[in-house]
Design a protein around this motif. Structure first.
Motif, mmCIF file in Angstrom:
data_model
loop_
_atom_site.group_PDB
_atom_site.id
_atom_site.type_symbol
_atom_site.label_atom_id
_atom_site.label_comp_id
_atom_site.label_asym_id
_atom_site.label_seq_id
_atom_site.Cartn_x
_atom_site.Cartn_y
_atom_site.Cartn_z
ATOM 1 N N MET A 253 139.017 30.404 41.100
ATOM 2 C CA MET A 253 139.002 29.870 42.692
ATOM 3 C C MET A 253 137.846 30.884 43.703
ATOM 4 N N LEU A 254 137.216 31.770 42.861
ATOM 5 C CA LEU A 254 135.940 32.413 43.504
ATOM 6 C C LEU A 254 134.392 31.280 43.466
ATOM 7 N N ASP A 255 133.918 31.691 44.508
ATOM 8 C CA ASP A 255 132.517 30.759 44.900
ATOM 9 C C ASP A 255 131.540 32.028 43.160
ATOM 10 N N PRO A 256 130.759 31.127 43.026
ATOM 11 C CA PRO A 256 129.912 32.160 41.781
ATOM 12 C C PRO A 256 129.213 33.362 41.933
ATOM 13 N N ALA A 257 128.566 33.417 43.445
ATOM 14 C CA ALA A 257 128.476 34.593 43.079
ATOM 15 C C ALA A 257 128.808 35.633 43.438
ATOM 16 N N VAL A 258 130.040 35.410 43.948
ATOM 17 C CA VAL A 258 131.072 36.369 44.075
ATOM 18 C C VAL A 258 131.751 37.488 42.213
ATOM 19 N N SER A 259 131.896 35.683 41.509
ATOM 20 C CA SER A 259 132.302 36.115 40.234
ATOM 21 C C SER A 259 131.305 36.694 39.128
ATOM 22 N N ALA A 260 129.604 36.582 39.888
ATOM 23 C CA ALA A 260 128.443 37.386 39.606
ATOM 24 C C ALA A 260 129.009 39.036 39.921
ATOM 25 N N ARG A 261 129.429 39.279 40.846
ATOM 26 C CA ARG A 261 129.456 40.619 41.811
ATOM 27 C C ARG A 261 130.562 41.326 40.921
ATOM 28 N N MET A 262 131.248 40.373 40.742
ATOM 29 C CA MET A 262 133.115 41.145 39.740
ATOM 30 C C MET A 262 132.173 41.277 38.758
ATOM 31 N N ALA A 263 131.625 40.603 37.475
ATOM 32 C CA ALA A 263 131.361 40.964 36.795
ATOM 33 C C ALA A 263 130.015 41.692 36.321
ATOM 34 N N GLY A 264 129.393 42.822 37.287
ATOM 35 C CA GLY A 264 128.361 43.788 37.552
ATOM 36 C C GLY A 264 126.625 43.327 37.706
ATOM 37 N N MET A 265 126.784 41.976 37.830
ATOM 38 C CA MET A 265 125.240 41.092 37.460
ATOM 39 C C MET A 265 125.004 40.646 39.448
ATOM 40 N N PRO A 266 123.361 41.203 39.053
ATOM 41 C CA PRO A 266 122.915 41.384 40.571
ATOM 42 C C PRO A 266 122.841 39.329 41.196
ATOM 43 N N ASP A 267 122.969 40.257 42.843
ATOM 44 C CA ASP A 267 122.922 39.278 43.776
ATOM 45 C C ASP A 267 122.268 38.643 44.093
ATOM 46 N N LYS A 268 122.366 36.529 43.260
ATOM 47 C CA LYS A 268 121.102 35.921 43.495
ATOM 48 C C LYS A 268 121.391 34.942 44.720
ATOM 49 N N VAL A 269 120.096 34.690 45.244
ATOM 50 C CA VAL A 269 121.160 32.963 46.216
ATOM 51 C C VAL A 269 120.140 32.230 45.371
ATOM 52 N N SER A 270 120.697 30.903 44.999
ATOM 53 C CA SER A 270 120.819 29.975 44.635
ATOM 54 C C SER A 270 120.829 28.745 45.049
ATOM 55 N N ALA A 271 119.597 28.323 45.716
ATOM 56 C CA ALA A 271 118.840 27.280 46.908
ATOM 57 C C ALA A 271 118.916 25.918 45.834
ATOM 58 N N ASN A 272 119.445 25.028 46.358
ATOM 59 C CA ASN A 272 119.057 23.314 45.971
ATOM 60 C C ASN A 272 118.435 23.006 47.092
ATOM 61 N N PRO A 273 117.345 22.581 47.353
ATOM 62 C CA PRO A 273 116.892 21.991 48.050
ATOM 63 C C PRO A 273 117.763 20.619 48.958
ATOM 64 N N ALA A 274 118.081 20.022 47.359
ATOM 65 C CA ALA A 274 119.207 18.587 48.251
ATOM 66 C C ALA A 274 120.422 18.886 49.004
ATOM 67 N N ASP A 275 120.244 20.176 48.910
ATOM 68 C CA ASP A 275 121.470 20.974 49.826
ATOM 69 C C ASP A 275 120.713 21.696 50.789
ATOM 70 N N THR A 276 119.470 21.212 51.262
ATOM 71 C CA THR A 276 119.254 22.162 52.377
ATOM 72 C C THR A 276 119.367 21.469 53.445
ATOM 73 N N LEU A 277 120.486 22.011 54.637
ATOM 74 C CA LEU A 277 120.156 21.639 55.761
ATOM 75 C C LEU A 277 119.836 22.148 56.815
ATOM 76 N N PHE A 278 118.797 22.653 56.958
ATOM 77 C CA PHE A 278 117.597 23.519 57.754
ATOM 78 C C PHE A 278 116.193 23.244 57.323
ATOM 79 N N ARG A 279 115.564 23.680 58.281
ATOM 80 C CA ARG A 279 114.070 22.784 58.219
ATOM 81 C C ARG A 279 113.939 24.548 58.286
ATOM 82 N N VAL A 280 113.974 24.886 58.834
ATOM 83 C CA VAL A 280 112.923 26.095 59.367
ATOM 84 C C VAL A 280 113.803 27.365 58.205
ATOM 85 N N SER A 281 113.466 28.704 57.820
ATOM 86 C CA SER A 281 113.867 29.526 57.514
ATOM 87 C C SER A 281 115.071 30.558 57.799
#
Length: 626
Positions: A253-281
């Motif tokens: 039931m966890l977000d993939p980023a949380v699962s990765a952190r629990m597995a000891g993997m680095p915290d990476k932010v995956s950006a999906n341009p199709a689902d980007t709501l903002f036009r500024v960073s």
């Protein structure tokens, strides 16, 4: 009567003075922690800590007040022995609490609560095994010495034999007793903490973004008593299954980023341009928390017409989440879900435990790490349910509340009407201009659409709907004025209720319709209007917003990025001793007190029930560990 009244007042203020002096003594013991603190901050610690001192002094003066009443009828040696016995007990109690508090703070980092008592009662052997006998002996000697000092002080000021012998029985005993009874009854005022909506709580002393200063201002007697009355053995609650099964179900039931952190993997932010709501960073983010609103007030979400006309209009130009839910039924629980991505609890509110909330991650804290500057606006009492301590711990450097407005503007039961709070924030934004050097995070919490629904507005005959229509009109006015500011093009405004409040009036508390609320984003920084139908709840706002900003969110264990297709999409709510879990495939509501499923839908209802049980079990594991 005069000598008794003077003695009563002297007793109260002697307690206050003792507690007042304990604060600089505490800071002196931990001088290394406060070496960089100015003398004005020392004064602020004492000043802001006074409310709790007044409260504890009120409690401790009740018994002397009653003894003074008895003294109007007899001044026998037995009465004096009772008096001496009481102050001997109080001296010992205050000494034990003060010394234990000072000793344990170094190890725990928060002021005394019921935890050591709980540990001692459950396993005294383990308690003494973790400390040296030298430390125990030194602590006991210090307790005895401090208790002796306190008792000598009480004896010198209040219990001298000469003063006792000079006390005479009054001629009008009934009148004197009545006056003393009224005066003793007035202790209710400092005990409660005044006449405001909020009763006295530890959070009232929080005044600084420096947690050490807030801790120094706390009265340890009050902290302990508050904890004793609220203490829950969280680790023993909601034990539905073995720990390994709960872990396995919870991980799914966890977000993939949380699962990765629990597995000891680095915290990476995956950006999906199709689902980007903002036009500024790095847009300015303004979060507006709407008191008691629901989807049932918006025609765009199938609700009644002609109420939230401005939100309806804005939803056609913004990003509207159409399948969104609240996590609970009260503001204190909703705020933590929204601002910390932390699910509400069915048997308590974690906001009432400052030493637990201070260990929680927060949206404000994450944004401040990314260079944002955070500020909170609320027209009511920021001390209600320990809200101030939670907000300070979360990273809000400034909290604007009712006391920051003129008295003439505090016209409602809950403080300042919404339109004045919106205009205060707009005035501040206008004064700051568009180039402050830091992106801004602003939160505004409304309050006028709460009972008793008395608002400066009269468009609808139904008082409840009229109150919501009033706040909606404030939203419309706010957005229209904001559009004229240069910051608008670089701003995202997020509207979300704290919970469903007073409408519909007869809705079932154990139904998901009771928790259906809107989530709406508007602002010049949005790319385009959208409607998003994925299932989500308040606890998912943090991960979703941070992901949109390209910031990590894996520390928020219970929050999910709603726009990540790999995230599990569900909504979870709690009500006293009940919970609900909803997905696209069905939902289940379980009443734990009754031990039965209240409502279920879909072929996977049994699986959903087990998932919900595992989720609640892991939530209480997390609370217990904080």
């Amino acid at each position: 009567m005069k000598d008794r009244l003077v003695g009563f007042i002297l007793t109260y203020f002697l307690f206050v003075c003792i507690f007042l002096l304990q604060k600089p003594l505490f800071m002196a013991v931990y001088h290394a922690l406060y070496s960089d603190v100015s003398w004005t901050e020392w004064f602020k610690v004492v000043w802001h800590g006074l409310p709790l001192d007044f409260t504890v002094a009120g409690y401790l003066t009740v018994v002397p007040g009653l003894l003074y009443i008895v003294s109007a009828w007899t001044v026998s040696p037995v009465l004096r022995k009772a008096w001496c016995g009481y102050f001997m007990f109080v001296s010992a109690l205050m000494s034990v609490i003060a010394v234990t508090d000072v000793v344990l703070y170094e190890y725990w980092g928060f002021r005394l609560d019921s935890t050591p008592l709980f540990y001692f009662l459950t396993s005294p052997k383990d308690v003494f095994a973790s400390v040296s006998w030298l430390l125990v002996a030194g602590g006991v000697l210090l307790m005895v010495a401090y208790a002796a000092v306190l008792y000598l002080l009480f004896t010198y000021v209040l219990l001298r034999k000469a003063a006792w012998r000079s006390m005479r029985l009054p001629l009008r005993r009934i009148a004197v007793s009545a006056v003393l009874l009224v005066v003793t009854g007035l202790l209710f005022i400092p005990i409660r903490g005044g006449f405001t909506v909020s009763t006295m709580n530890t959070g009232k002393v929080y005044f600084s973004s420096n947690q050490r200063l807030n801790h120094a201002a706390i009265n340890p007697v009050f902290s302990l008593l508050e904890s004793l009355f609220k203490q829950k053995d969280f680790a023993s609650q909601y034990r539905f299954m073995q720990a390994d099964e709960a872990d396995r179900r919870f991980r799914s039931m966890l977000d993939p980023a949380v699962s990765a952190r629990m597995a000891g993997m680095p915290d990476k932010v995956s950006a999906n341009p199709a689902d980007t709501l903002f036009r500024v960073s790095r847009p300015d983010v303004v979060l507006v928390i709407l008191e008691g609103f629901s989807s049932h007030l918006m025609t765009e979400l199938g609700g009644v017409p002609d109420v939230a006309v401005n939100l309806d209009s804005l939803s056609r130009e913004g990003v509207l989440f159409t399948n969104f839910y609240a996590n609970s039924f009260r503001t204190d629980r909703g705020l933590v879900s929204i601002l910390s991505g932390y699910p509400a609890q069915p048997t308590t509110s974690i906001m009432k435990y400052p030493h637990k909330t201070q260990s929680m991650p927060s949206l404000a804290g994450a944004l401040c790490k990314a260079g944002y500057e955070a500020k909170y606006y609320y027209g009511g009492d920021a001390d209600f349910t320990n809200m101030r301590s939670y907000l300070m711990s979360s990273g809000f450097g400034t909290i604007v509340s009712d006391t920051d407005f003129p008295v003439a503007q505090r016209l409602s039961k809950w403080g300042v009407h919404d339109h004045l709070v919106f205009r205060r924030m707009l005035a501040d934004l206008q004064a700051e201009g568009s180039s402050t050097g830091k992106p801004r995070f602003r939160v505004l919490q409304t309050s006028s659409s709460h009972e008793p629904f008395e608002v400066p507005y009269s468009r609808l005959a139904n008082s409840r709907l009229n109150a919501f229509a009033y706040t909606d009109s404030c939203v419309g006015d706010f957005v229209n004025r904001y559009r004229k500011l240069p910051q608008w093009d670089n701003t995202v405004v997020v509207f979300v209720p704290d919970h469903l409040g007073a409408y519909p009036e007869d809705i079932d508390n154990l139904s998901f319709e009771r928790y259906k609320i809107p989530l709406l984003m508007v602002g010049g920084a949005l790319k385009r209007p959208r409607r998003i139908g994925v299932v989500g709840s308040q606890q998912d706002i943090v991960a979703t917003v941070l992901a949109q900003l390209g910031l990590p969110h894996s520390e928020f264990t219970f929050s999910k990025d709603m726009l990540n297709p790999a995230s599990p999409h569900f909504a979870f709510f709690t009500f006293p001793d009940a919970f609900g879990l909803l997905t696209d495939g069905g939902h289940v509501v379980y009443d734990n007190q009754a031990g039965r499923t209240v409502e279920s839908e879909g072929k996977s209802a049994r699986t959903l029930l087990r998932q919900g049980e595992a989720y609640l079990q892991k939530l209480y594991d997390d609370i217990a560990a904080r």
